[in-house]
Structures are given as structure tokens and as C-alpha cells.
Design a protein around this motif. Structure first.
Motif, short mmCIF file in Angstrom:
data_model
loop_
_atom_site.label_atom_id
_atom_site.label_comp_id
_atom_site.label_asym_id
_atom_site.label_seq_id
_atom_site.Cartn_x
_atom_site.Cartn_y
_atom_site.Cartn_z
N ARG A 184 -4.96 -3.32 4.88
CA ARG A 184 -5.74 -2.09 4.94
C ARG A 184 -6.13 -1.58 3.56
N THR A 185 -5.39 -2.00 2.54
CA THR A 185 -5.73 -1.62 1.18
C THR A 185 -6.86 -2.48 0.63
N GLY A 186 -7.18 -3.55 1.33
CA GLY A 186 -8.27 -4.42 0.89
C GLY A 186 -7.84 -5.75 0.33
N PHE A 187 -6.54 -6.00 0.33
CA PHE A 187 -6.04 -7.30 -0.15
C PHE A 187 -6.17 -8.36 0.94
N THR A 188 -6.31 -9.58 0.53
CA THR A 188 -6.16 -10.72 1.43
C THR A 188 -4.70 -11.15 1.39
N VAL A 189 -4.02 -11.10 2.51
CA VAL A 189 -2.61 -11.48 2.59
C VAL A 189 -2.52 -13.00 2.70
N ALA A 190 -1.69 -13.58 1.85
CA ALA A 190 -1.44 -15.03 1.90
C ALA A 190 0.06 -15.26 2.03
N THR A 191 0.45 -16.15 2.93
CA THR A 191 1.86 -16.48 3.12
C THR A 191 2.03 -17.99 3.16
N THR A 322 0.83 -11.94 -13.28
CA THR A 322 0.57 -11.25 -12.03
C THR A 322 1.83 -10.52 -11.57
N PRO A 323 1.67 -9.41 -10.85
CA PRO A 323 2.83 -8.62 -10.43
C PRO A 323 3.77 -9.39 -9.51
N MET A 324 5.06 -9.11 -9.65
CA MET A 324 6.09 -9.67 -8.78
C MET A 324 6.97 -8.52 -8.32
N VAL A 325 7.05 -8.33 -7.01
CA VAL A 325 7.87 -7.26 -6.42
C VAL A 325 8.93 -7.91 -5.55
N PRO A 365 4.27 -1.70 -1.32
CA PRO A 365 2.85 -1.50 -1.65
C PRO A 365 2.65 -0.56 -2.85
N GLU A 366 3.43 0.52 -2.92
CA GLU A 366 3.28 1.44 -4.05
C GLU A 366 3.73 0.79 -5.34
N ALA A 367 4.82 0.00 -5.28
CA ALA A 367 5.27 -0.70 -6.49
C ALA A 367 4.21 -1.68 -6.97
N LEU A 368 3.59 -2.38 -6.04
CA LEU A 368 2.54 -3.32 -6.40
C LEU A 368 1.37 -2.60 -7.04
N LYS A 369 0.98 -1.48 -6.46
CA LYS A 369 -0.13 -0.68 -7.00
C LYS A 369 0.18 -0.23 -8.42
N HIS A 370 1.42 0.20 -8.65
CA HIS A 370 1.82 0.63 -9.99
C HIS A 370 1.75 -0.52 -10.99
N LEU A 371 2.21 -1.71 -10.59
CA LEU A 371 2.21 -2.86 -11.51
C LEU A 371 0.79 -3.32 -11.81
#
Length: 373
Positions: A184-191, A322-325, A365-371
Motif C-alpha cells: 500500500r506504500t507503493g513498494f513491490t514486495v519480493a520474497t 540498501t536498508p536492512m531491518v 515499515p516505519e523503520a524502513l521509511k526512516h532508513l
């Protein structure tokens, strides 16, 4: 097939992967010279092939009538014909869908293309056949090419975690909510495209276009088959029941492997890049997560992914780290203490500002946004 970044745009202009593209090129340009035609059925385009210049063209796994094939070869085109009897197409021009891999599920998982490809892999890997090795490599490169085309311009966030996470658990629901929030934030989720945490994140992205209660309802339906053991068939059918009830799901990517044959792909990734070579798959998955990776609790495979991702961040071999959470402090500091080592590696390097450890999945999600800044 795979091209270097410097030549990617030029080569893609010459790739034909559908019948519609073939018709458009023939109509607009009047020549196929120098084009690469990948896994397109051309049996109904004999007239076009007989009357169009194909000098220097390459036809990869394209069905065509004998007279058309003879003419294209006479032009000097390279023609690699389809290979009968294989449970997969090594020249495939597009990623898989869940329907592709789970076709014939009504007869049992053992009859699906996914299971048949794994059985072929087991047979050919054991006998060391060089031809089979070549086919696996060609297939995997086709997957990488298609994946690059799909993800061009996308902001991709990876969600990594163990396959043992059972449906019906709070952990599974949390991973699903994470996938939904990222989508919903606009990212493409990859697993990694498998069961457990991977399926949950893909499910969350699938449910993103729907109202919030849909994800809870879907999780309840799936809980009837909590694991892919002992029955992959029951596990997969439960997923397709969800897809049937809510058919217009959101998009995400799964990147699984036949190397772990006991582990089926999940049905909620809208596009699936499935590989024979696990090393190629692992590196490619992490390399494409250009907006960061969230690591949920997992075992050996997830630990490997943490440090596979940390290495290029440490050396900045892919540019800015790239961010790592990492999610779940107790897991990553006590049970499998990857966090202290990761933090030590990052100290006084640019990646230090791009790593985070959070207690709860809702904080990711918030941690990722901050990074990301």
C-alpha cells in the motif's frame, strides 16, 4: 537472454516474446533481421516467415512449420527448436504465474508442472548430463531476463523469513500485514516465493487492494491447511480457494527454487521467477531489493540471506547500501545472534546508518521509511 546494463535497452528493442509483438514488428519494419524471437508459437505465421527477411535473427524454442524453418535457416537465422518431453520451457520469455506452476492441481500436486520440473531436476542432476545442465542454465537466464523486465523502475522491498511459519499463527498474520503495508506504500514486495513467512508477505500484497477485513478472512480460510506438510495438494488448494473468492489481488514477486524440492512455491505472488540454481536465485533476489530488505525470524536460510545482503552493503559493490531491518530482538540477539555481528560489521561504515533492529513486525515499515530517509 541476459544482457549487460550498457546494452540492455538496445537488446530489448530486438526481443520478441509474444505473437502480438511479432505481428507489430513485421508490420512496422518489414524485417526480422537481427531480432530475437523467444518461445513464440509461429505455426500460424508461415506466410510472414516465408516472405520476411530473417537474416541474423535468432528463434529460441519457437514452433514453426518445416518450410518456414527451412527458409529461416537458409537466411542464416539461428533456430533452436522446442524440446519435446520437457516439463518446462528453457526459452520461456515470461515469468510464471501460480496458475502455470499449479496446473493440474485437481489431479494432485504430483501432476503439476512444478512437481514434474522438480522430478526432472532430480533425475538429471544425479546423472550429471551436460545437456541437462545447459538447459537449466538457459532456463534460469531466461528467468533473470524476464525478472529484470518486470521490475524495471520498481521500488522493491524484500521480505525474508522461514518456511516453517504456520498459517493460522499470529506470526503469519503479522507477516501478512507487513506485506500489505509495504504494498500500500507503493513498494513491490519480493520474497523467496515459498511457504511460511514468504507466503504470508505475498498474501498481504495480494490483499492490499481490498478492505482490511479481507486479509483476516483469508488467513482464517488458510488456517484449515496450516502447513505444506503432509499434503502440498491440500495446502495449495486452500490458497486457490482464497484466490477464487478474491480474484483481483495486488501484485508481488516470488523467487523460489527447485533446489528445495520439498518446498513448493506459494500461490499469492502474482509473478514467479523459479530457478534451478539456488545460488543464482539467492543473489538475484537480494540484488533486486533496491529499497531494502525486512528479515523476519528464520533459520539457516534466513541467516544466510542476512549476510548475503550485508556483504555488498559492506563493500558498497552495488552502490549506496540498501536498508536492512531485522524483526524480533530476542530471535536475532539470543536465539540466532546475527544482529551483534551485523552491527559490528557496519560500525564506522556507510551501512551503519542503514540497519535497524525492531521488536515487533508492526514497527518494520516505519523503520524502513526512516532508513530510506
Amino acid at each position: 537472454m541476459q544482457t549487460s546494463p550498457a546494452h540492455a535497452a538496445h537488446h530489448e528493442d530486438r526481443e520478441i516474446e509474444t505473437l502480438e509483438e511479432f505481428d507489430a514488428v513485421v508490420s512496422a519494419r518489414g524485417t526480422l533481421s537481427g531480432f530475437r524471437v523467444q518461445a513464440v508459437d509461429l505455426t500460424d505465421r508461415t506466410r510472414e516467415l516465408l516472405t520476411t527477411d530473417t537474416t541474423g535473427a535468432v528463434f529460441l524454442g519457437c514452433r514453426m512449420r518445416p518450410d518456414a524453418e527451412a527458409k529461416t535457416r537458409a537466411d542464416g537465422a539461428l533456430v533452436l527448436p522446442p524440446l519435446p518431453g520437457l516439463p518446462f520451457d528453457p526459452y520461456r520469455g515470461h515469468l510464471y504465474t501460480p496458475d502455470d506452476l499449479f496446473a493440474s492441481l485437481d489431479k494432485g500436486y504430483e501432476e503439476t508442472p512444478d512437481a514434474l520440473a522438480y522430478a526432472w531436476f532430480q533425475r538429471t542432476r544425479a546423472d550429471g548430463d551436460i545437456f541437462a545442465s545447459m538447459l537449466r542454465a538457459v532456463h534460469d537466464d531466461s528467468m533473470s531476463d524476464a525478472l529484470d523486465e518486470l521490475l524495471r523502475g520498481a521500488r522493491v522491498v524484500g521480505v525474508m523469513g522461514g518456511h516453517a511459519m504456520a498459517r493460522g499463527t499470529e506470526e503469519y498474520r503479522g507477516a501478512a500485514r507487513l506485506g500489505r503495508a509495504l504494498a500500500r506504500t507503493g513498494f513491490t514486495v519480493a520474497t523467496g516465493g515459498g511457504p511460511g513467512a514468504m507466503e504470508a508477505a505475498n498474501l498481504g500484497a495480494y490483499a492490499a487492494p481490498y478492505d482490511d477485513p479481507v486479509l483476516d478472512e483469508a488467513c482464517e480460510l488458510l488456517a484449515a491447511a496450516p502447513s505444506f506438510t503432509p499434503s502440498i495438494s491440500d495446502w495449495a488448494r486452500a490458497a486457490f480457494e482464497v484466490r477464487t473468492r478474491w480474484p483481483k489481488g495486488g501484485h508481488s514477486v516470488g523467487i523460489p527454487t527447485w533446489f528445495y524440492g520439498h518446498e513448493p512455491p506459494n500461490a499469492f505472488a502474482s509473478r514467479i521467477a523459479k530457478y534451478f540454481a539456488n545460488a543464482t536465485r539467492e543473489d538475484g533476489l537480494l540484488a533486486r531489493c533496491n529499497a531494502g530488505v525486512v528479515f523476519l525470524p528464520g533459520a539457516a536460510g534466513t541467516v544466510q540471506e542476512v549476510f548475503d545482503n550485508a556483504t555488498p552493503n559492506y563493500y558498497e559493490s552495488r552502490g549506496k547500501p540498501t536498508p536492512m531491518v531485522l524483526v524480533n530482538r530476542a530471535h536475532w540477539t539470543e536465539k540466532l545472534p546475527a544482529w551483534p555481528l551485523l552491527r559490528s560489521l557496519a560500525r564506522e561504515r556507510s551501512m551503519e546508518a542503514r540497519i535497524a533492529l525492531v521488536d515487533r513486525i508492526e514497527e518494520a515499515p516505519e523503520a524502513l521509511k526512516h532508513l530510506l530517509g
